[in-house]
Design a protein around this motif. Structure first.
Motif, PDB file in Angstrom:
ATOM      1  N   LYS A   1      64.337 -34.604  49.510  1.00 29.29           N
ATOM      2  CA  LYS A   1      63.507 -34.575  48.301  1.00 29.29           C
ATOM      3  C   LYS A   1      63.643 -33.238  47.577  1.00 29.29           C
ATOM      4  N   MET A   2      63.712 -32.143  48.341  1.00 31.03           N
ATOM      5  CA  MET A   2      63.892 -30.824  47.724  1.00 31.03           C
ATOM      6  C   MET A   2      65.237 -30.742  47.013  1.00 31.03           C
ATOM      7  N   ASP A   3      66.262 -31.321  47.631  1.00 28.90           N
ATOM      8  CA  ASP A   3      67.586 -31.306  47.017  1.00 28.90           C
ATOM      9  C   ASP A   3      67.585 -32.083  45.707  1.00 28.90           C
ATOM     10  N   GLU A   4      66.893 -33.218  45.689  1.00 31.99           N
ATOM     11  CA  GLU A   4      66.800 -34.012  44.466  1.00 31.99           C
ATOM     12  C   GLU A   4      66.067 -33.238  43.376  1.00 31.99           C
ATOM     13  N   GLU A   5      64.983 -32.518  43.753  1.00 33.89           N
ATOM     14  CA  GLU A   5      64.219 -31.744  42.777  1.00 33.89           C
ATOM     15  C   GLU A   5      65.042 -30.588  42.209  1.00 33.89           C
ATOM     16  N   ILE A   6      65.807 -29.921  43.095  1.00 32.15           N
ATOM     17  CA  ILE A   6      66.666 -28.827  42.632  1.00 32.15           C
ATOM     18  C   ILE A   6      67.721 -29.338  41.664  1.00 32.15           C
ATOM     19  N   THR A   7      68.309 -30.491  41.983  1.00 33.31           N
ATOM     20  CA  THR A   7      69.320 -31.087  41.097  1.00 33.31           C
ATOM     21  C   THR A   7      68.724 -31.404  39.731  1.00 33.31           C
ATOM     22  N   ARG A   8      67.491 -31.945  39.733  1.00 35.59           N
ATOM     23  CA  ARG A   8      66.826 -32.278  38.468  1.00 35.59           C
ATOM     24  C   ARG A   8      66.547 -31.034  37.636  1.00 35.59           C
ATOM     25  N   LEU A   9      66.084 -29.972  38.308  1.00 34.44           N
ATOM     26  CA  LEU A   9      65.777 -28.727  37.594  1.00 34.44           C
ATOM     27  C   LEU A   9      67.047 -28.086  37.047  1.00 34.44           C
ATOM     28  N   GLN A  10      68.128 -28.140  37.830  1.00 30.53           N
ATOM     29  CA  GLN A  10      69.391 -27.572  37.354  1.00 30.53           C
ATOM     30  C   GLN A  10      69.883 -28.295  36.108  1.00 30.53           C
ATOM     31  N   LYS A  11      69.753 -29.619  36.121  1.00 36.01           N
ATOM     32  CA  LYS A  11      70.184 -30.395  34.949  1.00 36.01           C
ATOM     33  C   LYS A  11      69.318 -30.058  33.734  1.00 36.01           C
TER      34      LYS A  11
ATOM     35  N   ILE B   1      67.786 -27.214  33.128  1.00 36.36           N
ATOM     36  CA  ILE B   1      68.168 -25.878  32.641  1.00 36.36           C
ATOM     37  C   ILE B   1      69.451 -25.948  31.825  1.00 36.36           C
ATOM     38  N   GLU B   2      70.428 -26.726  32.310  1.00 37.33           N
ATOM     39  CA  GLU B   2      71.686 -26.863  31.571  1.00 37.33           C
ATOM     40  C   GLU B   2      71.450 -27.511  30.219  1.00 37.33           C
ATOM     41  N   ASP B   3      70.584 -28.533  30.187  1.00 32.79           N
ATOM     42  CA  ASP B   3      70.278 -29.195  28.920  1.00 32.79           C
ATOM     43  C   ASP B   3      69.586 -28.244  27.956  1.00 32.79           C
ATOM     44  N   MET B   4      68.672 -27.404  28.501  1.00 29.33           N
ATOM     45  CA  MET B   4      67.966 -26.445  27.651  1.00 29.33           C
ATOM     46  C   MET B   4      68.946 -25.434  27.045  1.00 29.33           C
ATOM     47  N   LYS B   5      69.937 -25.032  27.828  1.00 28.80           N
ATOM     48  CA  LYS B   5      70.941 -24.108  27.323  1.00 28.80           C
ATOM     49  C   LYS B   5      71.733 -24.728  26.183  1.00 28.80           C
TER      50      LYS B   5
END
Length: 223
Positions: A196-206, A208-212
């Protein structure tokens, strides 16, 4: 039942349960589970006569030589079999019926400092597999099995199989109770949490990339 007959029965059950047993001489001299049972029978006899200190001395000597700890107050029935046995712990108020089998690393223990009956009851023909923990004043029913590595905190009905952490009944009266849990697929709460933590990290990374890249997500402020 006479003492000699009981000792003979303890040896006979080894041949019934262990295909590696070759001779009575070998079993009597080398089977630590058998030695622990015999040590307990002596310690328990002292315990019920209120020779508590002597009973504990005998049980601790047995533990030192066999690696199996059985409190002298535990009540154990006939044809009890401990396979290999290293690390087995059986608490003071345990009640074990006839034809019960335990494997190495099994704990029949309590859950705290409660008084009175605080350890499990195993009925006739129960089996507890390697490394399982059965804790508290609960009952494992007749002909029931506890899977390897399981932690059982609640009663198990007769003719059932329980596996997992916490223990979950998967077979009862020969019928599957849950089809999504197999004996070799034990629940792993730590692995589940990491996933679940890995899924949350993946979501947050995506995100951040979208915000950039200037992509606005639902809930993002216009400021």
């Amino acid at each position: 039942m006479g003492l000699f007959q009981m000792l003979k029965e303890d040896v006979d059950v080894v041949f019934d349960q262990d295909p590696a047993a070759r001779s009575r001489f070998e079993v009597i001299l080398t089977y630590s589970g058998l030695h622990a049972i015999w040590g307990h029978r002596l310690a328990h006899a002292c315990y019920i006569k209120k020779f508590f200190f002597l009973a504990r001395v005998i049980s601790q000597l047995s533990r030192f030589f066999t690696g199996i700890e059985i409190h002298p107050g535990a009540q154990i029935g006939r044809r009890f079999f401990i396979d290999h046995g290293m690390g087995v712990v059986i608490g003071e108020t345990c009640e074990i019926g006839d034809n019960v089998t335990l494997f190495q690393g099994v704990t029949l223990g309590g859950t705290g400092k409660e008084k009175g009956k605080r350890h499990p009851t195993l009925k006739d023909h129960a089996l507890v597999a390697t490394g399982a923990k059965v804790l508290g004043s609960i009952t494992i029913g007749e002909n029931s099995k506890v899977g390897a590595g399981s932690v059982v905190l609640n009663d198990v009905p007769d003719n059932s199989t329980v596996v997992g952490i916490p223990g979950t009944i998967v077979i009862r009266d020969g019928k599957k109770v849950r089809k999504d849990l197999d004996h070799h697929k034990m629940p792993d709460p730590v692995a589940d949490r990491f996933e679940k933590m890995d899924e949350e990290i993946t979501r947050l990374q995506k995100q951040i990339e979208d915000m950039k890249q200037g992509v606005k997500h639902d809930g993002d402020s216009d400021l």
